[in-house]
Design an enzyme around this catalytic site. Sequence first.
Site, PDB file in Angstrom:
ATOM      1  N   GLY A  47       0.811  -1.214   0.000  1.00 19.68           N
ATOM      2  CA  GLY A  47       0.000   0.000   0.000  1.00 19.68           C
ATOM      3  C   GLY A  47       0.841   1.258   0.000  1.00 19.68           C
ATOM      4  O   GLY A  47       0.359   2.348  -0.272  1.00 19.68           O
ATOM      5  N   ARG A  48       2.109   1.105   0.348  1.00 18.99           N
ATOM      6  CA  ARG A  48       2.982   2.288   0.335  1.00 18.99           C
ATOM      7  C   ARG A  48       4.376   1.907  -0.134  1.00 18.99           C
ATOM      8  O   ARG A  48       5.377   2.434   0.354  1.00 18.99           O
ATOM      9  CB  ARG A  48       3.041   2.938   1.712  1.00 18.99           C
ATOM     10  CG  ARG A  48       3.421   1.996   2.819  1.00 18.99           C
ATOM     11  CD  ARG A  48       3.793   2.776   4.025  1.00 18.99           C
ATOM     12  NE  ARG A  48       3.816   1.950   5.217  1.00 18.99           N
ATOM     13  CZ  ARG A  48       4.230   2.383   6.378  1.00 18.99           C
ATOM     14  NH1 ARG A  48       4.646   3.605   6.515  1.00 18.99           N
ATOM     15  NH2 ARG A  48       4.229   1.580   7.421  1.00 18.99           N
ATOM     16  N   ARG A  91       6.271 -12.577   1.520  1.00 17.48           N
ATOM     17  CA  ARG A  91       5.827 -12.717   2.909  1.00 17.48           C
ATOM     18  C   ARG A  91       4.956 -13.959   3.001  1.00 17.48           C
ATOM     19  O   ARG A  91       4.406 -14.414   1.988  1.00 17.48           O
ATOM     20  CB  ARG A  91       4.961 -11.504   3.277  1.00 17.48           C
ATOM     21  CG  ARG A  91       5.596 -10.170   2.965  1.00 17.48           C
ATOM     22  CD  ARG A  91       4.519  -9.137   2.601  1.00 17.48           C
ATOM     23  NE  ARG A  91       5.129  -7.865   2.189  1.00 17.48           N
ATOM     24  CZ  ARG A  91       5.357  -6.843   2.994  1.00 17.48           C
ATOM     25  NH1 ARG A  91       4.980  -6.905   4.244  1.00 17.48           N
ATOM     26  NH2 ARG A  91       5.936  -5.745   2.565  1.00 17.48           N
ATOM     27  N   ASP A 102       1.793 -11.118   7.545  1.00 19.00           N
ATOM     28  CA  ASP A 102       2.237 -10.353   6.376  1.00 19.00           C
ATOM     29  C   ASP A 102       3.562  -9.638   6.637  1.00 19.00           C
ATOM     30  O   ASP A 102       4.128  -9.021   5.736  1.00 19.00           O
ATOM     31  CB  ASP A 102       1.159  -9.345   5.951  1.00 19.00           C
ATOM     32  CG  ASP A 102       0.698  -8.478   7.111  1.00 19.00           C
ATOM     33  OD1 ASP A 102       0.081  -9.026   8.039  1.00 19.00           O
ATOM     34  OD2 ASP A 102       0.965  -7.272   7.100  1.00 19.00           O
ATOM     35  N   ASN A 103       4.057  -9.707   7.876  1.00 16.91           N
ATOM     36  CA  ASN A 103       5.372  -9.128   8.164  1.00 16.91           C
ATOM     37  C   ASN A 103       6.424 -10.214   8.363  1.00 16.91           C
ATOM     38  O   ASN A 103       7.502  -9.949   8.884  1.00 16.91           O
ATOM     39  CB  ASN A 103       5.302  -8.240   9.411  1.00 16.91           C
ATOM     40  CG  ASN A 103       4.526  -6.951   9.158  1.00 16.91           C
ATOM     41  OD1 ASN A 103       4.377  -6.539   8.004  1.00 16.91           O
ATOM     42  ND2 ASN A 103       4.033  -6.329  10.194  1.00 16.91           N
ATOM     43  N   ARG A 127      14.765  -0.363   0.447  1.00 21.28           N
ATOM     44  CA  ARG A 127      14.996  -1.659   1.090  1.00 21.28           C
ATOM     45  C   ARG A 127      15.519  -2.654   0.070  1.00 21.28           C
ATOM     46  O   ARG A 127      15.097  -2.642  -1.084  1.00 21.28           O
ATOM     47  CB  ARG A 127      13.684  -2.142   1.690  1.00 21.28           C
ATOM     48  CG  ARG A 127      13.823  -3.378   2.533  1.00 21.28           C
ATOM     49  CD  ARG A 127      12.633  -3.554   3.439  1.00 21.28           C
ATOM     50  NE  ARG A 127      11.431  -3.858   2.692  1.00 21.28           N
ATOM     51  CZ  ARG A 127      10.202  -3.841   3.231  1.00 21.28           C
ATOM     52  NH1 ARG A 127      10.037  -3.514   4.485  1.00 21.28           N
ATOM     53  NH2 ARG A 127       9.156  -4.128   2.502  1.00 21.28           N
ATOM     54  N   GLY A 147      -0.062   6.216   1.302  1.00 21.95           N
ATOM     55  CA  GLY A 147       1.051   5.586   0.587  1.00 21.95           C
ATOM     56  C   GLY A 147       2.427   6.090   1.012  1.00 21.95           C
ATOM     57  O   GLY A 147       3.440   5.728   0.421  1.00 21.95           O
TER      58      GLY A 147
HETATM   59  P1  AMP Z   1       2.599  -2.292   8.100  1.00 19.33           P
HETATM   60  O1  AMP Z   1       1.947  -1.851   9.368  1.00 19.33           O
HETATM   61  O2  AMP Z   1       3.639  -1.349   7.584  1.00 19.33           O
HETATM   62  O3  AMP Z   1       3.088  -3.711   8.144  1.00 19.33           O
HETATM   63  O4  AMP Z   1       1.437  -2.241   6.983  1.00 19.33           O
HETATM   64  C1  AMP Z   1       0.291  -3.062   6.983  1.00 19.33           C
HETATM   65  C2  AMP Z   1      -0.472  -2.833   5.708  1.00 19.33           C
HETATM   66  O5  AMP Z   1      -0.941  -1.474   5.646  1.00 19.33           O
HETATM   67  C3  AMP Z   1       0.332  -3.031   4.427  1.00 19.33           C
HETATM   68  O6  AMP Z   1      -0.533  -3.518   3.437  1.00 19.33           O
HETATM   69  C4  AMP Z   1       0.795  -1.626   4.092  1.00 19.33           C
HETATM   70  O7  AMP Z   1       1.092  -1.464   2.732  1.00 19.33           O
HETATM   71  C5  AMP Z   1      -0.412  -0.813   4.507  1.00 19.33           C
HETATM   72  N1  AMP Z   1      -0.036   0.565   4.878  1.00 19.33           N
HETATM   73  C6  AMP Z   1       0.638   0.961   5.978  1.00 19.33           C
HETATM   74  N2  AMP Z   1       0.790   2.300   5.986  1.00 19.33           N
HETATM   75  C7  AMP Z   1       0.204   2.767   4.859  1.00 19.33           C
HETATM   76  C8  AMP Z   1       0.030   4.067   4.282  1.00 19.33           C
HETATM   77  N3  AMP Z   1       0.506   5.161   4.888  1.00 19.33           N
HETATM   78  N4  AMP Z   1      -0.629   4.155   3.116  1.00 19.33           N
HETATM   79  C9  AMP Z   1      -1.106   3.052   2.503  1.00 19.33           C
HETATM   80  N5  AMP Z   1      -0.984   1.813   2.979  1.00 19.33           N
HETATM   81  C10 AMP Z   1      -0.342   1.659   4.151  1.00 19.33           C
HETATM   82 MG    MG Z   2       3.898  -4.803   6.888  1.00 28.64          MG
END
Ligand code: AMP
Ligand code: MG
Length: 436
Positions: free
Chosen positions: A48-49, A134, A203-204, A127, A77
């Site tokens: 998503g980002r 994942r 997913d992490n 990265r 994003g």
């Molecule tokens: P994370 O907490 O970074 O592991 O993200 C969990 C999910 O939320 C993943 O699909 C990310 O791509 C999405 N995500 C986290 N932050 C953002 C953001 N600022 N904009 C869009 N998607 C996000």
């Molecule tokens: Mg993540």
Amino acid sequence: MGQRLGLEQNDASLSLLSGSASPLPWPSFAQVYSGHQFGGYTPRLGDGRGLHLGERNGLELFLKGSGPTPYSRGGDGRAVLRSAIREFLASEALHHLGIATTRALAVIGSETPVWRETQETGAITVRVSPSHLRFGHFEYFLYTRQEEKLEALIEDTIQHHFPEVNGEGDPKLAWLRAVVARTAETVADWQAFGFCHGVLNSDNMSILGETFDYGPFAFMNTFNPGYVCNHSDHEGRYAFDQQPGIGLWNLNRLAVTLTPWHDDEGLKAALSDYEPVLIARYLSRMGARLGIEEATAADLPLIGGLLNLMAAAGVDYSNTLRTFAQLDPGSKDTPLHPLLGQQEGFEQWWAQYQARVGNPGTLSHWQAERARANPALILRTHLAQQAIEAAEQGDNGPLARLHRALCRPYDPEPQYDDLRGDAPSWSQQITLSCSS
Ligand code: AMP
Ligand code: MG
């Protein structure tokens, strides 16, 4: 890493890595995945980002925070400078400690203001890893009932990242076994070094067993087995002492993706490797840290006894273990004694420890081995915070200095002595959440 990717330190690389080159000279795409977040299944997540820039010489390049994608789900994003710097420092710190992790090539600041609780500076972490797959990628194809694509993904993963399992009678099960082993080793390393990931959603979890997707992570200061670094984790699901169990829980989610081809028995057998591999790795790490040669499961009470004393005394985890590099196991007057000597049961523990270590041989050699196993410098939250605050004011000096210091955690140069002390009390006020 940059060289391996064919990148030079010039404007062309900067415009590629900042995503501002148009069109991008590398392929760019975002991927779909799903995953179990805090125990519940989210059917559609995805980059998503983030943006993949493809692979060169076995390394994938990934921009985290580069803007919205079809998977942004209403998010902007973006990533903030604070979280980009934390991921950059953490990946490099873990790598130099010898813990499997994705790497970070650069942090790229941006003029784009990003709103979180307040307005912040935007940034991208560049990265690098051999694979950004994942557990959640595999879950997505299972739960959307796309078995052919799931099988193609597994076969591709095996071919590119686990070629050694191809010759096995059952490559899919052998692959699961390999992922189980790698995950177990990485989790054991986290436990041995006091590292708390903070958001161990499936997913992490990297299919390569690398530490992946840094958010509200922390290296522990004061030793507290139940430490929860993520302030959004109200139940303590991802507390420090829960990490081994959660690693296995996530591997169970991955094993489920093989149910179209395998029954429970085969999958359970593969998963049953997790605990012995994790314990063996933990014993090897902690044995080296404490100077217990060829540590076995019979030594776990001795190691656990020290940890209990450390928790009761409320001492710093890393700095207490580092004292083993100056400790004489034949003496009754060591740097450990002022830290733990007042604790009930310490003298008994010390006697057991002395009996187990026996004659250490040449003391200087023994101590040098302990120094090689016990880092003198770790990425403490307040150190990252100081570097972040300077960078937010436009001064990258402290960040560059901290990064240089973290590249030599076991034998830091004296000029970095100021980075080695226990955490100051104000650092307890720093809160880390999923937006970290
Ligand atoms: P994370 O907490 O970074 O592991 O993200 C969990 C999910 O939320 C993943 O699909 C990310 O791509 C999405 N995500 C986290 N932050 C953002 C953001 N600022 N904009 C869009 N998607 C996000
Ligand atoms: Mg993540």
